[in-house]
Design an enzyme around this catalytic site. Structure first.
Site, PDB file in Angstrom:
ATOM      1  N   LYS A   1       0.850  -1.186   0.000  1.00 39.25           N
ATOM      2  CA  LYS A   1       0.000   0.000   0.000  1.00 39.25           C
ATOM      3  C   LYS A   1       0.890   1.242   0.000  1.00 39.25           C
ATOM      4  O   LYS A   1       1.886   1.305   0.724  1.00 39.25           O
ATOM      5  CB  LYS A   1      -0.898  -0.010   1.242  1.00 39.25           C
ATOM      6  CG  LYS A   1      -1.870   1.171   1.329  1.00 39.25           C
ATOM      7  CD  LYS A   1      -2.763   1.039   2.559  1.00 39.25           C
ATOM      8  CE  LYS A   1      -3.737   2.199   2.696  1.00 39.25           C
ATOM      9  NZ  LYS A   1      -4.646   2.053   3.856  1.00 39.25           N
TER      10      LYS A   1
ATOM     11  N   SER B   1      -9.497   2.360   3.039  1.00 41.59           N
ATOM     12  CA  SER B   1      -8.589   3.045   2.136  1.00 41.59           C
ATOM     13  C   SER B   1      -7.656   2.109   1.379  1.00 41.59           C
ATOM     14  O   SER B   1      -7.044   2.504   0.389  1.00 41.59           O
ATOM     15  CB  SER B   1      -7.760   4.051   2.930  1.00 41.59           C
ATOM     16  OG  SER B   1      -6.942   3.399   3.883  1.00 41.59           O
TER      17      SER B   1
ATOM     18  N   SER C   1      -9.886  -0.057   7.386  1.00 40.20           N
ATOM     19  CA  SER C   1      -9.373   0.037   6.014  1.00 40.20           C
ATOM     20  C   SER C   1      -8.641  -1.184   5.498  1.00 40.20           C
ATOM     21  O   SER C   1      -8.193  -1.192   4.359  1.00 40.20           O
ATOM     22  CB  SER C   1      -8.463   1.271   5.883  1.00 40.20           C
ATOM     23  OG  SER C   1      -9.236   2.449   5.949  1.00 40.20           O
TER      24      SER C   1
END
Length: 491
Positions: A82, A157, A181
Site C-alpha cells: 500500500k 482506504s 481500512s
C-alpha cells in the site's frame, strides 16, 4: 520452469513459497509473471508505481539465496505494498498530490521486515489520500475498480491492495487499518485481511493519519497466507516506534488446524439491527451456521455503545490527522506552490493545492475540535467514550472467546454512489470502528455473496493478542467453504 496444474497467479502465498523452495518456479519467473498481469490489468487502477528493474533485481537476489540454502521463510514470494508505506526504491505518495514523486531515504519497518523474510516487491498500491476514505475514490490519482464489478468501489482506504489480491495481480499485499481500512475492502473484494492488535506491527515509515489508531496488516486470499505474512511483519521496534509492543515474534500459523469445538462466538445484537441489508445478513448467518456445524457455540452479547463509535472516531481521527498533516507545508518536502507572496501565503497555497477535499475536511474538523473552548467538549469527551467502548468489549469477552458479525452494512456500492455525501461513507464504517477504537485485532473472511453477486465478508474480532485464535477460526471456516478461493470472471 513452472509446470504445475494451475497458473502461477492462482497460487497463494504458502503454495508459491513451497514451489519456490522446491525449485518448481524461480523468483524471477514469478516476479515477471505478476508484473505482466499488473500491466495487462492497468484499467483496474490497483497500482500507483511499478519499477520492473527494481523488482527483477530483488527476484534475482532471492533466487541466489534459494540456491545457496539461505532463503527466508517467504523467499521469492511477490507482494505489493500500500502506498502509505515509504520505500526507498519506489515513490511514496500516500495517494496524494502533496507527495507526488516523493522518494523516501529509507524503508518502512514493515517493508524491511518482509524484505528480510525474502519478499519481492512488485510495486506500490493505490489508496485513499493519506488513508482517509472508505471507497478508494479519494485517491488523488484515480479510483481503483472492484474486479467483481468494475462499476463498483473496492472499499478503502486499502482499495488498491484488495483489488490487486482479488484480481490475482499479487498473491498478497500490505494494508493499513485505522477505522476498518483492511477489513472493509477485504470484504468488498472477497479476500482475507487482518488488523492485528494495536502495537503488534511497527508504524515507523507508515505515513501517519491517526497515530493512536493506524495499524499495518496483511491482505491475502486465505487465513493461512495471512498468518504467514503476519508472522513476518509483526514484532517490536523500540528504537523507531514508541507505540510498538515489546512482544516476541510469534508464529501465527501454529494453531490454524486446532479444533473449534466448544468455541464461544459472541453475536452482538447491535450488529444485526435495521441498518444491516438482508443480503449481507443472510451471508453472515450462513457462515455462522458453518461454525455451529463444527461445534462452536453462538452466544448473544451486547456492545451498547456501537453507534457512538462513529462520532467518537470522527472526532479523534481528524484531531490526530490535523496534527500529523501539519508537517506538509511546502518547506522541507512534498509539494510547494510555485507562486506566493510570503511564508504564510506559501503555506496556504501549498496546502490548498496539495490536499484533496476529504483531507481538507478532516483537517478542518480536527483543528476545530482541538481549538480552545472546544477541546473539553469534543475531544476529551470522545476519549472518555472511547474508553467505555473498550470496556464494553472486555465485558463481552467474559462470556465469549471471539466476536463475529458483518464487516459492513451493505456490499460494495457503485462508484460515485455516495455522491458528495461524506457522511454516507462514514456510516459504512459502523461495524469496523469499535474494534479500532479499542485497539483490538479484527479480520474479514469471505462469507458468501450478496446483491449483484458481490462478495460479503464475515468480521471476526478477538481480545488483545488473540490473532492466532482469529486465524484458526477463519482457517477452519475456509476449510469448510470455498468462498475464499473463488475469483472474479475475466481474471
Amino acid at each position: 520452469m513452472h509446470s504445475a496444474s494451475k497458473p502461477l497467479h492462482d497460487l497463494g502465498v504458502a503454495e508459491l513459497a513451497a514451489s519456490l523452495r522446491a525449485g518448481q518456479v524461480s523468483a524471477v519467473e514469478a516476479a515477471q509473471h505478476f508484473l505482466g498481469r499488473a500491466r495487462s490489468h492497468e484499467s483496474l487502477g490497483a497500482f500507483l508505481a511499478i519499477d520492473e528493474e527494481v523488482t527483477v533485481s530483488q527476484a534475482r537476489a532471492a533466487d541466489a539465496r534459494l540456491a545457496a540454502g539461505t532463503a527466508g521463510p517467504l523467499e521469492g514470494v511477490p507482494l505489493a505494498h500500500k502506498d502509505i508505506f515509504v520505500t526507498k526504491d519506489l515513490p511514496s505518495t500516500a495517494g496524494s498530490r502533496m507527495l507526488e514523486g516523493y522518494r523516501s531515504p529509507f524503508d518502512a519497518t514493515v517493508v524491511r521486515k518482509l524484505a528480510d523474510a525474502g519478499v519481492v516487491t512488485l510495486g506500490k498500491l493505490n489508496c485513499d489520500e493519506f488513508a482517509m476514505g472508505s471507497s478508494n475514490e479519494n485517491s488523488a490519482y484515480q479510483p481503483a475498480c472492484n474486479p467483481w464489478d468494475l462499476s463498483r468501489v473496492p472499499g478503502g482506504s486499502s482499495g488498491g491492495s484488495a483489488v490487486a489480491v482479488a484480481a490475482r495481480l499479487a498473491p498478497a499485499a500490505t494494508g493499513t487499518d485505522t477505522g476498518g481500512s483492511i477489513r472493509q475492502p477485504a470484504s468488498f473484494c472477497g479476500i482475507t485481511g487482518i488488523k492485528p492488535t494495536y502495537g503488534r506491527a511497527s508504524r515507523y515509515g507508515m505515513i501517519a493519519f491517526a497515530s493512536s489508531l493506524d495499524q499495518a496488516g496483511p491482505m491475502a486470499r486465505s487465513a493461512e497466507d495471512c498468518a504467514l505474512l503476519l508472522s513476518n511483519l509483526c514484532g517490536p521496534d523500540p528504537d523507531r516506534d514508541s507505540t510498538s509492543l515489546d512482544l516476541p515474534t510469534e508464529d501465527f500459523a501454529r494453531s490454524l488446524n486446532d479444533s473449534i469445538d466448544g468455541l464461544r462466538i459472541g453475536i452482538p445484537k447491535e450488529f444485526f439491527g435495521e441498518g444491516l441489508s438482508a443480503d449481507v445478513r443472510t451471508a453472515v448467518e450462513g457462515a455462522l451456521g458453518e461454525f455451529e456445524k463444527m461445534g462452536a457455540r453462538l452466544v448473544p452479547i451486547s456492545l451498547p455503545r456501537t453507534e457512538l463509535s462513529i462520532p467518537v472516531y470522527y472526532i479523534i481521527a481528524p484531531a490526530e490527522a490535523s496534527s500529523n498533516l501539519s508537517r506538509f507545508d511546502g518547506v522541507k518536502f512534498g509539494h510547494r506552490a510555485k507562486a506566493f507572496a510570503d511564508l504564510v501565503d506559501m503555506y496556504k497555497k501549498t496546502r490548498a493545492e496539495g490536499f484533496g477535499d476529504e483531507v481538507k475536511r478532516r483537517i478542518m474538523i480536527g483543528t476545530y475540535v482541538l481549538s480552545h473552548g472546544y477541546y473539553d467538549a469534543y475531544y476529551l469527551q470522545a476519549q472518555r467514550i472511547r474508553r467505555m467502548i473498550a470496556d464494553d468489549f472486555q465485558q463481552a469477552f467474559k462470556s465469549c472467546d471471539l466476536i463475529a458479525g458483518p464487516v459492513a452494512p451493505t456490499v460494495a456500492w457503485k462508484l460515485g454512489g455516495h455522491g458528495n455525501d461524506p457522511l454516507a461513507d462514514y456510516l459504512a464504517d459502523i461495524f469496523t470502528l469499535p474494534a479500532s477504537l479499542a485497539g483490538l485485532p479484527g479480520m474479514s473472511v469471505p462469507a458468501g455473496f450478496g446483491d449483484g453477486a458481490m462478495p460479503v465478508g464475515l468480521q471476526l474480532i478477538g481480545n488483545y493478542f488473540t490473532e492466532s485464535r482469529l486465524l484458526n477460526a477463519a482457517h477452519r471456516l475456509q476449510q469448510a467453504t470455498d468462498f475464499h478461493s473463488r475469483k472474479p470472471e475475466g481474471v
